[in-house]
Motif scaffolding. Structure first.
Motif, PDB file in Angstrom:
ATOM      1  N   VAL A 284       0.869  -1.179   0.000  1.00  5.39           N
ATOM      2  CA  VAL A 284       0.000   0.000   0.000  1.00  5.39           C
ATOM      3  C   VAL A 284       0.907   1.231   0.000  1.00  5.39           C
ATOM      4  CG1 VAL A 284      -1.705   1.334   1.282  1.00  5.39           C
ATOM      5  CG2 VAL A 284      -1.886  -1.161   1.191  1.00  5.39           C
ATOM      6  N   PHE A 285       0.638   2.165  -0.908  1.00  5.47           N
ATOM      7  CA  PHE A 285       1.456   3.367  -1.054  1.00  5.47           C
ATOM      8  C   PHE A 285       0.655   4.602  -0.668  1.00  5.47           C
ATOM      9  CE2 PHE A 285       2.982   0.243  -4.094  1.00  5.47           C
ATOM     10  CZ  PHE A 285       4.356   0.286  -3.950  1.00  5.47           C
ATOM     11  N   ALA A 286       1.204   5.383   0.250  1.00  2.72           N
ATOM     12  CA  ALA A 286       0.629   6.677   0.629  1.00  2.72           C
ATOM     13  C   ALA A 286       1.584   7.770   0.169  1.00  2.72           C
ATOM     14  CB  ALA A 286       0.410   6.746   2.136  1.00  2.72           C
ATOM     15  N   PHE A 287       1.024   8.935  -0.158  1.00  5.41           N
ATOM     16  CA  PHE A 287       1.825  10.022  -0.720  1.00  5.41           C
ATOM     17  C   PHE A 287       1.596  11.327   0.039  1.00  5.41           C
ATOM     18  CE2 PHE A 287       0.949   6.980  -4.059  1.00  5.41           C
ATOM     19  CZ  PHE A 287       2.142   6.863  -4.753  1.00  5.41           C
ATOM     20  N   GLU A 288       2.637  12.133   0.092  1.00  9.19           N
ATOM     21  CA  GLU A 288       2.498  13.524   0.503  1.00  9.19           C
ATOM     22  C   GLU A 288       2.857  14.364  -0.709  1.00  9.19           C
ATOM     23  OE1 GLU A 288       3.783  16.239   4.251  1.00  9.19           O
ATOM     24  OE2 GLU A 288       5.438  15.358   3.131  1.00  9.19           O
ATOM     25  N   ILE A 289       1.923  15.204  -1.134  1.00 10.45           N
ATOM     26  CA  ILE A 289       2.087  15.992  -2.351  1.00 10.45           C
ATOM     27  C   ILE A 289       2.038  17.465  -2.007  1.00 10.45           C
ATOM     28  CG2 ILE A 289       1.077  16.537  -4.595  1.00 10.45           C
ATOM     29  CD1 ILE A 289      -0.056  13.660  -4.609  1.00 10.45           C
ATOM     30  N   ALA A 290       3.007  18.215  -2.496  1.00  8.84           N
ATOM     31  CA  ALA A 290       3.066  19.660  -2.260  1.00  8.84           C
ATOM     32  C   ALA A 290       3.586  20.339  -3.518  1.00  8.84           C
ATOM     33  CB  ALA A 290       3.977  19.978  -1.080  1.00  8.84           C
ATOM     34  N   GLY A 291       2.919  21.401  -3.924  1.00  5.45           N
ATOM     35  CA  GLY A 291       3.377  22.136  -5.099  1.00  5.45           C
ATOM     36  C   GLY A 291       3.384  21.299  -6.357  1.00  5.45           C
ATOM     37  N   GLU A 292       2.411  20.430  -6.522  1.00  2.08           N
ATOM     38  CA  GLU A 292       2.258  19.561  -7.691  1.00  2.08           C
ATOM     39  C   GLU A 292       3.406  18.571  -7.839  1.00  2.08           C
ATOM     40  OE1 GLU A 292       1.660  22.006 -11.108  1.00  2.08           O
ATOM     41  OE2 GLU A 292      -0.317  22.705 -10.434  1.00  2.08           O
ATOM     42  N   ARG A 293       4.145  18.344  -6.778  1.00  4.98           N
ATOM     43  CA  ARG A 293       5.209  17.349  -6.783  1.00  4.98           C
ATOM     44  C   ARG A 293       5.013  16.398  -5.602  1.00  4.98           C
ATOM     45  NH1 ARG A 293      10.180  18.632  -9.334  1.00  4.98           N
ATOM     46  NH2 ARG A 293       9.760  19.781 -11.255  1.00  4.98           N
ATOM     47  N   ILE A 294       5.429  15.175  -5.775  1.00  2.00           N
ATOM     48  CA  ILE A 294       5.383  14.186  -4.693  1.00  2.00           C
ATOM     49  C   ILE A 294       6.589  14.395  -3.799  1.00  2.00           C
ATOM     50  CG2 ILE A 294       5.479  11.731  -4.130  1.00  2.00           C
ATOM     51  CD1 ILE A 294       4.080  11.232  -6.841  1.00  2.00           C
ATOM     52  N   ARG A 295       6.326  14.671  -2.541  1.00  2.00           N
ATOM     53  CA  ARG A 295       7.403  14.956  -1.602  1.00  2.00           C
ATOM     54  C   ARG A 295       7.789  13.732  -0.779  1.00  2.00           C
ATOM     55  NH1 ARG A 295       7.384  19.812   2.947  1.00  2.00           N
ATOM     56  NH2 ARG A 295       9.371  19.264   3.917  1.00  2.00           N
ATOM     57  N   ARG A 296       6.788  12.927  -0.413  1.00  2.00           N
ATOM     58  CA  ARG A 296       7.059  11.729   0.382  1.00  2.00           C
ATOM     59  C   ARG A 296       6.255  10.559  -0.165  1.00  2.00           C
ATOM     60  NH1 ARG A 296       8.712  12.553   5.773  1.00  2.00           N
ATOM     61  NH2 ARG A 296       8.844  10.278   5.850  1.00  2.00           N
ATOM     62  N   ILE A 297       6.871   9.377  -0.138  1.00  2.00           N
ATOM     63  CA  ILE A 297       6.172   8.129  -0.455  1.00  2.00           C
ATOM     64  C   ILE A 297       6.381   7.187   0.716  1.00  2.00           C
ATOM     65  CG2 ILE A 297       5.952   6.158  -2.019  1.00  2.00           C
ATOM     66  CD1 ILE A 297       7.212   7.851  -4.217  1.00  2.00           C
ATOM     67  N   TRP A 298       5.282   6.605   1.198  1.00  7.32           N
ATOM     68  CA  TRP A 298       5.367   5.578   2.231  1.00  7.32           C
ATOM     69  C   TRP A 298       4.813   4.285   1.649  1.00  7.32           C
ATOM     70  CZ3 TRP A 298       3.344  10.497   3.483  1.00  7.32           C
ATOM     71  CH2 TRP A 298       4.156  11.272   4.324  1.00  7.32           C
ATOM     72  N   ALA A 299       5.634   3.255   1.629  1.00  8.30           N
ATOM     73  CA  ALA A 299       5.225   1.962   1.080  1.00  8.30           C
ATOM     74  C   ALA A 299       5.170   0.936   2.205  1.00  8.30           C
ATOM     75  CB  ALA A 299       6.217   1.511   0.000  1.00  8.30           C
ATOM     76  N   VAL A 300       3.982   0.438   2.490  1.00 11.70           N
ATOM     77  CA  VAL A 300       3.808  -0.541   3.572  1.00 11.70           C
ATOM     78  C   VAL A 300       3.649  -1.927   2.961  1.00 11.70           C
ATOM     79  CG1 VAL A 300       2.425  -1.228   5.558  1.00 11.70           C
ATOM     80  CG2 VAL A 300       2.731   1.202   5.033  1.00 11.70           C
ATOM     81  N   ARG A 301       4.605  -2.813   3.292  1.00  7.29           N
ATOM     82  CA  ARG A 301       4.574  -4.184   2.785  1.00  7.29           C
ATOM     83  C   ARG A 301       4.441  -5.217   3.903  1.00  7.29           C
ATOM     84  NH1 ARG A 301       5.786  -5.890  -1.877  1.00  7.29           N
ATOM     85  NH2 ARG A 301       7.107  -7.616  -1.170  1.00  7.29           N
ATOM     86  N   ASN A 302       4.605  -4.795   5.137  1.00  4.13           N
ATOM     87  CA  ASN A 302       4.466  -5.719   6.259  1.00  4.13           C
ATOM     88  C   ASN A 302       3.056  -6.312   6.226  1.00  4.13           C
ATOM     89  OD1 ASN A 302       4.122  -6.987   8.742  1.00  4.13           O
ATOM     90  ND2 ASN A 302       5.207  -5.425   9.888  1.00  4.13           N
ATOM     91  N   PRO A 303       2.911  -7.624   5.984  1.00  2.00           N
ATOM     92  CA  PRO A 303       1.565  -8.204   5.843  1.00  2.00           C
ATOM     93  C   PRO A 303       0.720  -8.071   7.102  1.00  2.00           C
ATOM     94  CG  PRO A 303       3.254  -9.916   5.982  1.00  2.00           C
ATOM     95  CD  PRO A 303       3.976  -8.625   5.800  1.00  2.00           C
ATOM     96  N   GLU A 304       1.359  -7.943   8.256  1.00  2.00           N
ATOM     97  CA  GLU A 304       0.594  -7.785   9.490  1.00  2.00           C
ATOM     98  C   GLU A 304      -0.118  -6.436   9.544  1.00  2.00           C
ATOM     99  OE1 GLU A 304       3.290  -8.471  12.691  1.00  2.00           O
ATOM    100  OE2 GLU A 304       3.334 -10.644  12.384  1.00  2.00           O
TER     101      GLU A 304
END
Length: 318
Positions: A284-304
């Motif tokens: 699952v990928f979450a994003f932080e977007i500022a100024g029409e650019r992606i600033r942070r990506i969080w990728a959660v792969r831990n199945p728990e």
């Protein structure tokens, strides 16, 4: 402890329905305080266990059962946050808060009309975005509890002090310190529709392994963090720099090949992505977007941490 969040006057007979009506509120509180749906469930279970461990006379003597439940849950969360710091020392890689799906997209088909899944009772707002939860996780346990109780759930500092075990003035200072952290870390975000369009462009460029397009969508100082918890293969350290992330993610797409499908979805109330492999949500990928650019990506792969995203939920179409 009394609170405006209480539901009704249960003084004469704190019956089962009145007590259980607080469950949604407690789940919401527990998730924001711990960043984990699993921990929130445990906190609520322990809170109710303590309630039912009391005699009927002891229960009737409690002026406000709802406020009592919040006080107990808050103290359990405070203790849990303290022990979590020790657990993180042995955690493999970075720890990211547990991502939540959009109930209308995912949970109705799984839980039925009754909505038995605790995730179905989480209210998705600014206080559960991944960026917000990551900042909360950097706070001390006392800061986090004081801030969430006061600024998010609007409990007065006199009541917060009963949970945190400090004076109202000290709790006010804790919340103020937490507020400064939030202001420092917060970035102005555009409308959800604009964010969704950027995530869609990122998905298209990623599937095409178009490194130049990916670089154009990423902030030059962007950071990509992954959480596998030692249970799934992923990069153990954050990837820093838009160009570095673009190359790394293009390689991920190349290795994944046709086995992986990227789908747009809602993650903690904001546009995100999921990677599906053989009918299973793998990331699952979450994003932080500022100024029409992606600033942070969080990728959660831990199945728990992906239990609310189970394969039997029915995946939304792209």
């Amino acid at each position: 402890m009394s609170s405006s969040a209480d539901t009704g006057d249960d003084r004469s007979d704190p019956g089962l329905s009145a007590i259980m009506s607080e469950r949604r509120h407690l789940i919401n509180l527990g998730y924001r305080l711990t960043g984990s749906l699993a921990d929130a469930e445990d906190v609520v279970q322990e809170t109710y266990a303590r309630w039912y461990a009391m005699s009927a006379r002891e229960q009737r003597a409690i002026e406000s059962p709802g406020a009592w439940l919040v006080t107990v849950a808050g103290r359990i969360c405070l203790n849990l946050l303290g022990s979590a710091r020790a657990r993180r020392e042995t955690y493999v890689g970075d720890w990211i808060p547990e991502p939540l799906p959009e109930p209308t997209e995912w949970i109705t088909g799984h839980s039925g009309a009754g909505g038995n899944d605790p995730a179905d009772r989480i209210t998705l707002d600014e206080s559960v975005t991944m960026a917000f939860l990551v900042v909360l996780d950097a706070m001390t346990p006392a800061e986090r509890v004081a801030f969430v109780l006061h600024d998010v759930f609007r409990y007065p500092f006199g009541e917060v002090s009963e949970i945190v075990g400090r004076t109202p003035a000290a709790c006010r200072q804790l919340a103020s310190s937490a507020r400064r952290r939030i202001r420092t870390a917060r970035t102005p975000a555009g409308p959800s529709t604009e964010q969704a369009a950027i995530v869609r462009q990122f998905r298209t460029a990623w599937e095409a392994k178009d490194i130049d397009a990916l670089i154009g969508l990423l902030d030059p100082a962007a950071t990509a963090t992954a959480d596998g918890g030692g249970l799934a293969v992923t990069h153990l350290h954050p990837i820093v720099g838009g160009e570095q992330i673009a190359h790394a993610y293009a390689e991920i797409a190349r290795v994944a090949g046709d086995r992986t499908t990227f789908l747009e979805c809602t993650v903690n109330g904001l546009p995100g992505l999921v990677a599906q492999q053989n009918g299973t949500i793998a990331t699952v990928f979450a994003f932080e977007i500022a100024g029409e650019r992606i600033r942070r990506i969080w990728a959660v792969r831990n199945p728990e941490k992906l239990r609310p995203w189970g394969v039997d939920r029915g995946v939304p179409s792209a």
